[in-house]
Design a protein around this motif. Structure first.
Motif, PDB file in Angstrom:
ATOM      1  N   THR A 133       0.943  -1.611  -0.154  1.00 32.80           N
ATOM      2  CA  THR A 133       0.167   0.012  -0.025  1.00 32.80           C
ATOM      3  C   THR A 133       0.474   1.429  -0.199  1.00 32.80           C
ATOM      4  O   THR A 133       1.896   0.665   0.339  1.00 32.80           O
ATOM      5  N   ASN A 134       0.802   2.365   0.234  1.00 33.00           N
ATOM      6  CA  ASN A 134       1.123   3.869  -0.262  1.00 33.00           C
ATOM      7  C   ASN A 134       1.757   4.232   0.994  1.00 33.00           C
ATOM      8  O   ASN A 134       1.315   3.612   1.928  1.00 33.00           O
ATOM      9  N   THR A 135       1.921   5.238   1.532  1.00 42.35           N
ATOM     10  CA  THR A 135       2.053   5.808   2.397  1.00 42.35           C
ATOM     11  C   THR A 135       1.389   7.236   2.916  1.00 42.35           C
ATOM     12  O   THR A 135       1.212   7.632   3.846  1.00 42.35           O
ATOM     13  N   ARG A 136       0.145   6.845   2.528  1.00 36.66           N
ATOM     14  CA  ARG A 136      -0.863   7.837   3.261  1.00 36.66           C
ATOM     15  C   ARG A 136      -1.827   6.970   4.194  1.00 36.66           C
ATOM     16  O   ARG A 136      -2.558   7.314   5.338  1.00 36.66           O
ATOM     17  N   TYR A 137      -0.990   5.494   4.343  1.00 39.05           N
ATOM     18  CA  TYR A 137      -1.263   4.695   5.706  1.00 39.05           C
ATOM     19  C   TYR A 137      -0.450   4.780   6.824  1.00 39.05           C
ATOM     20  O   TYR A 137       1.256   4.999   6.671  1.00 39.05           O
TER      21      TYR A 137
END
Length: 435
Positions: free
Chosen positions: A87-91
């Protein structure tokens, strides 16, 4: 592109000829293949690549997989993480922070922030954005045969892409700091004066300098390593002009030079930003910008940064495995020791062969300059190409760099052994003799 395949030429099997035609039909004309007869590679392991017939080739060129093809640590890290989370860096996720801490611990303390992307081109593009925000300038200084990437902005300061790719009006090029052919040996003084002249020219045209960016081994310029320390004066000049110094470590970084983790360390300077790429994930796309926090502060306050895949969990797992391998498997020491052994062998060939004008480099990264003769020091592009293709036919892969397309680019994986070096040197000696 030096050493590029020319369609309709080369010694190809019917299967590979069909692949070439299919590739051109599907991918279009902009892509290039290496070697007079392109390779059909299907598998890699350690320092070896294997073609579709099972023939092995000693890979002494590809630093994307800098700790060796299919390194078990990286394979397992990717396999494990991709089965758990991608997943991306917004979690919130601890792995990206664990990796950031481990990576930053290898840098000088002043460089304490890191931002992630996917490619070296993206990293250099981001570094330019940050620099323009911090300095208010747009001027860029690079060497005459530099390569820094392929985005619209970065290609404008990558002169090695050739005349069809225009340099930006805000870009100035300077001669590379080459000791070979130097009149007086004052590499540092000349490079400083050349950078200052470029700064003065930018200012004369109403362009405020933003960055001096160099690959700290000047790879595309022909692998220029010595004398260590020659960057200091140029770095001072760009800072005095209100600009920043960016060290592009995509090729010289991650223990490549043996003595140091990062190429810029050889010169006793601390960059304002460092850009990372290729070997960072050993083939898994990940890159980064390591930066002083005061420089990125205003950029971060005024602009969001988001990269969908930059710093994703799978790529960070691969990158963590790369750092662990370098630190726990003694790969920096290996680069230093085997590099010294390989360098000594290359210098012996230099003494024996009149066409070997210069041997230079650091750790496991060398440039061997091919000339018509030692006295004239005239670049010999034609024989350089023949050497590379003869070695390819004999099972060893290298490439070409330098403004005259006459420098053998020798850049093996960090797991390269003395036995590998002996095979390489024997094959190179035969190729030198043949041409």
């Amino acid at each position: 592109m030096p050493n590029a395949f020319v369609p309709g030429q080369g010694n190809l099997s019917a299967e590979d000829e069909a692949l070439v035609k299919r590739r051109y039909k599907l991918l279009g004309p902009a892509y290039r293949l290496m070697y007079e007869s392109p390779l059909h590679i299907v598998r890699g392991e350690g320092v070896w690549l294997y073609d579709s017939t099972g023939r092995p080739y000693l890979d002494v060129y590809n630093n994307v997989t800098s700790i060796g093809h299919c390194h078990p640590r990286v394979v397992e890290a990717v396999r494990s993480q991709v089965g758990m989370l991608a997943t991306n860096t917004r979690y919130l996720h601890s792995l990206i922070l664990d990796y950031a801490e481990k990576l930053l611990s290898t840098f000088p303390a002043a460089l304490s922030n890191v931002m992630f992307a996917c490619t070296g081109s993206e990293a250099n593009d981001l570094a330019l954005r940050i620099a323009k925000s911090f300095t208010g300038g747009t001027g860029i200084i690079v060497t005459q045969t530099a390569y820094h990437g392929i985005t619209e902005a970065v290609s404008e300061f990558s002169p090695s892409l050739g005349k069809p790719v225009n340099l930006g009006a805000h870009v100035r090029t300077v001669p590379a700091p080459a000791l070979y052919r130097s009149v007086d040996g004052d590499v540092a003084g000349k490079f400083t004066r050349d950078v200052q002249a470029a700064i003065d020219d930018l200012l004369r045209h109403g362009i405020k300098p933003a960055i001096l960016i160099v690959d700290s081994l000047f790879t595309s310029d022909g692998v220029l390593a010595d004398p260590a320390g020659f960057l200091a004066g140029a770095v001072k000049a760009i800072r005095d002009a209100g600009g920043l110094f960016v060290a592009d470590e995509v090729q010289p970084g991650f223990a490549r030079t043996g003595e140091h983790m990062w190429g810029f360390e050889r010169h006793g300077v601390v960059p304002d930003m460092v850009t990372l790429g290729k070997p960072m994930g050993n083939g898994q796309p990940i890159s980064g910008v390591v930066v002083r926090p005061d420089i990125v502060k205003s950029f971060g306050e005024n602009a969001r940064y988001f990269n969908t895949f930059g710093g994703n969990a799978v790529s960070c797992a691969a990158a963590m495995a790369v750092l662990e391998a370098i630190q726990e498997e003694g790969l920096q020491q290996n680069a230093r020791d085997v590099g010294a052994y390989l360098g000594a062998g290359l210098r012996r060939l230099q003494e024996k062969r009149d066409i070997v004008g210069d041997v230079r480099g650091a750790g496991l990264f060398f440039g061997l300059e091919v000339v018509k003769d030692k006295q004239g020091m005239i670049a010999d592009r034609e024989r350089t190409t023949r050497i590379v293709n003869k070695m390819r036919d004999d099972g060893v892969l290298i490439s070409i760099c330098g403004g005259g397309y006459n420098v053998l680019k020798i850049r093996p994986p960090l797991v390269f052994s003395r036995d590998n070096a002996d095979m390489f040197l024997d094959t190179l000696e035969k190729a030198l003799q043949d041409v």
